[in-house]
Design an enzyme around this catalytic site. Structure first.
Site, PDB file in Angstrom:
ATOM      1  N   ASP A   1      15.268 -33.290  -6.535  1.00  0.00           N
ATOM      2  CA  ASP A   1      15.547 -32.446  -7.706  1.00  0.00           C
ATOM      3  C   ASP A   1      16.870 -32.790  -8.398  1.00  0.00           C
ATOM      4  O   ASP A   1      17.079 -32.421  -9.554  1.00  0.00           O
ATOM      5  CB  ASP A   1      15.581 -30.965  -7.296  1.00  0.00           C
ATOM      6  CG  ASP A   1      14.203 -30.425  -6.954  1.00  0.00           C
ATOM      7  OD1 ASP A   1      13.230 -31.191  -7.059  1.00  0.00           O
ATOM      8  OD2 ASP A   1      14.104 -29.242  -6.587  1.00  0.00           O
TER       9      ASP A   1
ATOM     10  N   ARG B   1      12.513 -27.176  -9.060  1.00  0.00           N
ATOM     11  CA  ARG B   1      12.395 -25.733  -8.844  1.00  0.00           C
ATOM     12  C   ARG B   1      13.350 -24.962  -9.744  1.00  0.00           C
ATOM     13  O   ARG B   1      12.965 -24.031 -10.431  1.00  0.00           O
ATOM     14  CB  ARG B   1      12.726 -25.480  -7.387  1.00  0.00           C
ATOM     15  CG  ARG B   1      12.651 -24.093  -6.952  1.00  0.00           C
ATOM     16  CD  ARG B   1      13.195 -23.993  -5.556  1.00  0.00           C
ATOM     17  NE  ARG B   1      12.177 -24.218  -4.550  1.00  0.00           N
ATOM     18  CZ  ARG B   1      12.440 -24.628  -3.314  1.00  0.00           C
ATOM     19  NH1 ARG B   1      13.660 -24.907  -2.967  1.00  0.00           N
ATOM     20  NH2 ARG B   1      11.474 -24.774  -2.458  1.00  0.00           N
TER      21      ARG B   1
ATOM     22  N   ARG C   1       7.504 -37.165  -3.719  1.00  0.00           N
ATOM     23  CA  ARG C   1       8.445 -37.183  -2.592  1.00  0.00           C
ATOM     24  C   ARG C   1       8.094 -38.238  -1.560  1.00  0.00           C
ATOM     25  O   ARG C   1       8.842 -38.425  -0.592  1.00  0.00           O
ATOM     26  CB  ARG C   1       8.458 -35.809  -1.907  1.00  0.00           C
ATOM     27  CG  ARG C   1       9.116 -34.729  -2.713  1.00  0.00           C
ATOM     28  CD  ARG C   1       9.956 -33.791  -1.873  1.00  0.00           C
ATOM     29  NE  ARG C   1       9.341 -33.344  -0.655  1.00  0.00           N
ATOM     30  CZ  ARG C   1       9.052 -32.064  -0.367  1.00  0.00           C
ATOM     31  NH1 ARG C   1       9.323 -31.121  -1.239  1.00  0.00           N
ATOM     32  NH2 ARG C   1       8.535 -31.733   0.783  1.00  0.00           N
TER      33      ARG C   1
END
Ligand code: F6P
Length: 345
Positions: free
Chosen positions: A128, A172, A278
């Site tokens: 992120d 997120r 990921r």
């Protein structure tokens, strides 16, 4: 004096974790120290699961995704019992210092341990890229590469079918992956958590593009994107949460896609990239950053710089206080988003 260091990987995995572990172990061992790998993040400390790591055990892991130690979203500070068991195992392992590789949650625990007197050095990681104190975290470059490749592939099918393609990427709290992959992939719209979106405005962009003869569009959506209040879209709350209180995200693009099709009349498809971002081998940038972070973490232990995190500032790796890293999320800067916006609609 030879030291015994513990190392663990916590939180969501990301490409580059094995490169960092290899660097920690090889540098420590060649300096005369020994390394104990703690399995599955803080869960391994609570359960007393560990294994000695040697040059032999980390040989060949540099290009591999995931983490040979395993990881979890277990919170050491979940309750008094988990903490007490973790601290007892820490003493039993006979560690002189701990290297914690993780994102905001793992490093938040590391900070609390440091405040309690344990000698900790943090290593930042997350796809992120939202950790403060460091310019980049390893894992991010690989995720951007994967998302950009996906956008490139979606472009040709979008054009062939005259469709809107909505691509959901991870992120997120922040839109780093969305903005970087969106700029790299030539997105016609990007929705990020830092900038609540107006669905009517987004649909106008799509229609404007159509009126200019472009009957296909690519919209990149960060999973944490939020609609403006009163804009006609409401998100349902109450999904599953992890031990740090984070809700499991994923799926906002379905709402956005359906709304675009309803309002513009243009056929729309949705692709959620999810954990593909990921997995797999890290890019050269992430391998190098992870390696530099691993070596620097061992150096920081040798120098007695505890309660710190290794961080990339410009071209250099420096030590920053853990409190700086976990105090607040690093958001996408609006100058960068403004560059992306030039190409919308
Ligand atoms: O924290 C990194 C991250 O990849 C977020 O972007 C995402 O919301 C979350 O992890 C997903 O976590 P999990 O692997 O637990 O589903």
């Amino acid at each position: 004096m030879a030291m015994k260091m513990g190392v663990l990987t916590g939180g969501g995995d990301c490409p580059g974790l094995n490169a960092a572990l290899r660097a920690v172990v090889k540098h420590a061992e060649r300096s005369g120290d020994s390394i104990l790998g703690i399995k599955n993040g803080w869960a391994g400390l609570i359960q007393g699961q560990c294994e000695p790591l040697t040059e032999y055990s980390v040989s060949g892991i540099l290009p591999k995704g995931g983490t040979i130690l395993g990881t979890s979203r277990t919170n050491l500070f979940k309750n008094a019992e988990t903490l007490q068991r973790g601290l007892a195992n820490y003493s039993r392992f006979g560690l002189d210092a701990l290297i914690a590789i993780g994102g905001e949650d793992t490093l938040g625990v590391a900070l609390k341990l440091h405040e309690g007197g344990i000698k900790v050095v943090g290593v930042p990681k997350t796809i992120d890229n939202d950790l403060s104190g460091t310019d980049f975290t390893f894992g991010f470059d690989t995720a951007v590469y994967i998302a950009t490749e996906a956008i490139d592939r979606l472009h040709s099918t979008a054009e062939a079918h005259h469709r809107v393609m909505v691509v959901e990427v991870m992120g997120r709290h922040t839109g780093w992956i969305a903005v970087y992959s969106g700029i790299a992939g030539g997105a016609d719209g990007i929705l990020i958590p830092e900038h609540p979106f107006d669905i009517a405005e987004l649909c106008e962009q799509v229609k404007r593009r159509q009126s200019r003869g472009k009957d296909f569009s690519i919209i990149v959506v960060a999973e944490g994107a939020k609609p403006k209040e009163g804009g006609g879209i409401t998100l349902t709350k109450g999904g599953a949460r992890d031990e740090f209180g984070h809700e499991r995200l994923g799926g906002i693009s379905n709402i956005v896609g359906a709304e675009i099709e309803r309002r513009t009349g243009i056929e729309t498809r949705v692709t959620i990239l999810g954990h593909v971002q990921r997995g797999g081998t890290p890019t050269p940038f992430d391998r190098i950053l992870a390696t530099r972070c691993g070596v620097s973490a061992v150096n920081q232990v040798h120098e007695g710089k505890f309660g710190t995190m290794v961080a990339m500032r410009g071209q250099t790796i420096v030590a920053v206080p853990l409190s700086e890293a976990v105090g607040q999320i690093k958001q996408v800067n609006m100058e960068l988003f403004d560059v992306a916006r030039v190409f919308f609609g």
